[in-house]
Design an enzyme around this catalytic site. Structure first.
Site, PDB file in Angstrom:
ATOM      1  N   SER A  13      57.444  55.324  66.397  1.00  0.00           N
ATOM      2  CA  SER A  13      57.145  56.718  66.701  1.00  0.00           C
ATOM      3  C   SER A  13      56.136  57.288  65.712  1.00  0.00           C
ATOM      4  CB  SER A  13      58.428  57.548  66.648  1.00  0.00           C
ATOM      5  OG  SER A  13      58.152  58.929  66.769  1.00  0.00           O
ATOM      6  N   TYR A  21      52.439  60.907  69.602  1.00  0.00           N
ATOM      7  CA  TYR A  21      52.536  62.313  69.974  1.00  0.00           C
ATOM      8  C   TYR A  21      51.129  62.863  69.767  1.00  0.00           C
ATOM      9  CZ  TYR A  21      57.636  62.254  70.178  1.00  0.00           C
ATOM     10  OH  TYR A  21      58.940  62.007  70.533  1.00  0.00           O
ATOM     11  N   THR A  33      53.317  59.619  74.662  1.00  0.00           N
ATOM     12  CA  THR A  33      54.406  60.412  75.224  1.00  0.00           C
ATOM     13  C   THR A  33      53.854  61.693  75.839  1.00  0.00           C
ATOM     14  OG1 THR A  33      56.029  59.518  73.689  1.00  0.00           O
ATOM     15  CG2 THR A  33      56.538  61.647  74.680  1.00  0.00           C
ATOM     16  N   LYS A  71      54.157  57.412  78.697  1.00  0.00           N
ATOM     17  CA  LYS A  71      55.618  57.498  78.672  1.00  0.00           C
ATOM     18  C   LYS A  71      56.070  58.888  79.127  1.00  0.00           C
ATOM     19  CE  LYS A  71      59.517  56.823  75.493  1.00  0.00           C
ATOM     20  NZ  LYS A  71      60.102  58.183  75.480  1.00  0.00           N
ATOM     21  N   HIS A 129      63.020  60.973  78.536  1.00  0.00           N
ATOM     22  CA  HIS A 129      63.241  61.164  77.101  1.00  0.00           C
ATOM     23  C   HIS A 129      64.734  61.133  76.772  1.00  0.00           C
ATOM     24  CE1 HIS A 129      60.480  62.253  73.697  1.00  0.00           C
ATOM     25  NE2 HIS A 129      61.631  62.373  73.077  1.00  0.00           N
TER      26      HIS A 129
END
Length: 394
Positions: A135, A159, A185, A267, A291
């Protein structure tokens, strides 16, 4: 052998080692083998803030419940008298070889459950040869996690920041550190309404937890008027202002393609039309995901959305899956409905909370052993033998 070196042979041998240890030494597993007991044990171990953050979801939890209900509605129909003495669970996902169709999904701020956080997770994944998706919101820098991973396969989850320079810098660092695929994402331009966090005003990022990749990034640091140590609040404000950009559209994907060499996966796709737009934009894959129920309460269960997405683009894109996966039979069901591989989330974090690297490895070995046994017990030897006809539903 229960928590020692990874056993040779089929994944199902882990079950044999547990029984053998019980016979020879009276030893039982250090951590639960049942998914529900694992979650409960992790919840008892964690302080209230981290517990709510990891175990909680959006709103009243309807999406989380829907995810599990979608798995429970579907039943496996075993086939008999097939030679299942040897199984080969290996596959390749967007050029990444993996011994089983499992990746460790991107979970941020892992240090709130264990000090080593993503470093311990990376070592556990590498020990089993499973790809880890790191992440952006990691507690440790992407370079530190890459070093912990060693030669293990790794992808990077983005992100997507509002600041283009920071985006370019993060992508360049990820490529230089050996991350081979990019997972973007799309469902977190805003944080979902999460009462378990709101009631405690608990957001780790505001305490500089989970933003290590930003605080170590030269493009991010260039936007600060003072060093972080002199004005940490300004650094947090700077991060909050760029963390996400809800004005992004499909047209902006060209920017990522220009600045990333390798596969790009979107995603958070749940609608087949969005999957088609990803295909038309030249992307390489999608993750069918809500999520884990942490963003939009009342959303469609990810497993219910999977077949339509596969029908729309399954011949053209690599379709991956996450949300609600807890067991090896869940993995089998997602693959039967068309997923190429599954991203595991919360369960390995529970293992991390209970035992660091050893706990993560235990959870992964349990999942793989149950998947291996479920393949054999249902009459299958390879993931590509799984199709919708393997399942029935209530």
């Amino acid at each position: 052998m229960v928590d020692g070196a990874d056993a040779a042979g089929p994944y199902s041998a882990f079950q044999d080692s547990i029984y053998l240890d019980g016979l020879l030494t009276g030893q039982t597993p250090a951590y639960p083998t049942d998914a529900g007991a694992l979650e409960a044990a992790a919840g008892e171990r964690l302080d209230p803030g981290p517990r709510g953050y990891v175990l909680g979801g959006a709103g009243g939890g309807a999406t989380m419940r829907a995810n599990r209900a979608a798995f429970e509605r579907r039943r496996i129909v075993p086939r008999m008298l097939r030679d299942v003495g040897t199984r080969d669970l290996s596959c390749s996902v967007l050029g990444t070889a993996t011994p089983a169709p499992v990746l460790l999904g991107p979970v941020g701020v892992q240090s709130i459950v264990h000090p080593e956080g993503e470093l311990a997770t990376a070592r556990a994944a590498a020990a089993l040869g499973l790809p880890m998706v790191l992440s952006t919101a990691s507690s440790h820098t992407l370079e530190e996690v890459a070093a912990a991973s060693g030669s293990g396969p790794r992808w990077f989850q983005l992100y997507w920041p509002r600041d283009d320079d920071v985006t370019i810098s993060l992508l360049a660092r990820a490529r230089a550190a050996g991350y081979t695929a990019l997972v973007v994402t799309l469902d977190t331009w805003f944080l979902g309404w999460r009462p378990s966090d709101l009631d405690r005003a608990y957001l780790p990022f505001l305490h500089q937890v989970g933003i290590a990749n930003y605080l170590s990034d030269p493009a991010f640091l260039a936007g600060l008027s003072k060093p972080i140590a002199e004005d940490p609040t300004a650094a947090i404000v700077h991060w909050a202002g760029m963390f996400s950009d809800p004005t992004k559209t499909w047209a902006d994907l060209a920017f990522l393609r220009e600045n990333w060499i390798g596969p790009i996966v979107l995603k958070g796709v749940l609608h087949p039309d969005d999957a088609c737009r990803a295909r038309d934009a030249g992307l390489d894959g999608v993750v069918v995901s809500n999520h884990g129920g942490r963003q939009l309460d009342g959303a469609v269960a990810a497993l219910d959305a999977l077949p339509a997405v596969v029908a729309a683009v399954g011949e053209d894109l690599t379709v991956l899956f996450d949300s609600g996966v807890r067991t090896g039979t869940d993995l089998l069901k997602a693959l039967a409905l068309g997923a190429r591989a599954v991203l595991l989330g919360r369960p390995y974090v529970y293992g991390l909370a209970l035992g660091g690297e050893a706990g993560v490895r235990h959870v992964l070995r349990c999942l793989l052993a149950e998947f291996d046994l479920s393949m054999a017990l249902s009459g299958h030897t390879r993931p590509d033998e799984l199709h919708a006809s393997v399942l029935t539903s209530d």
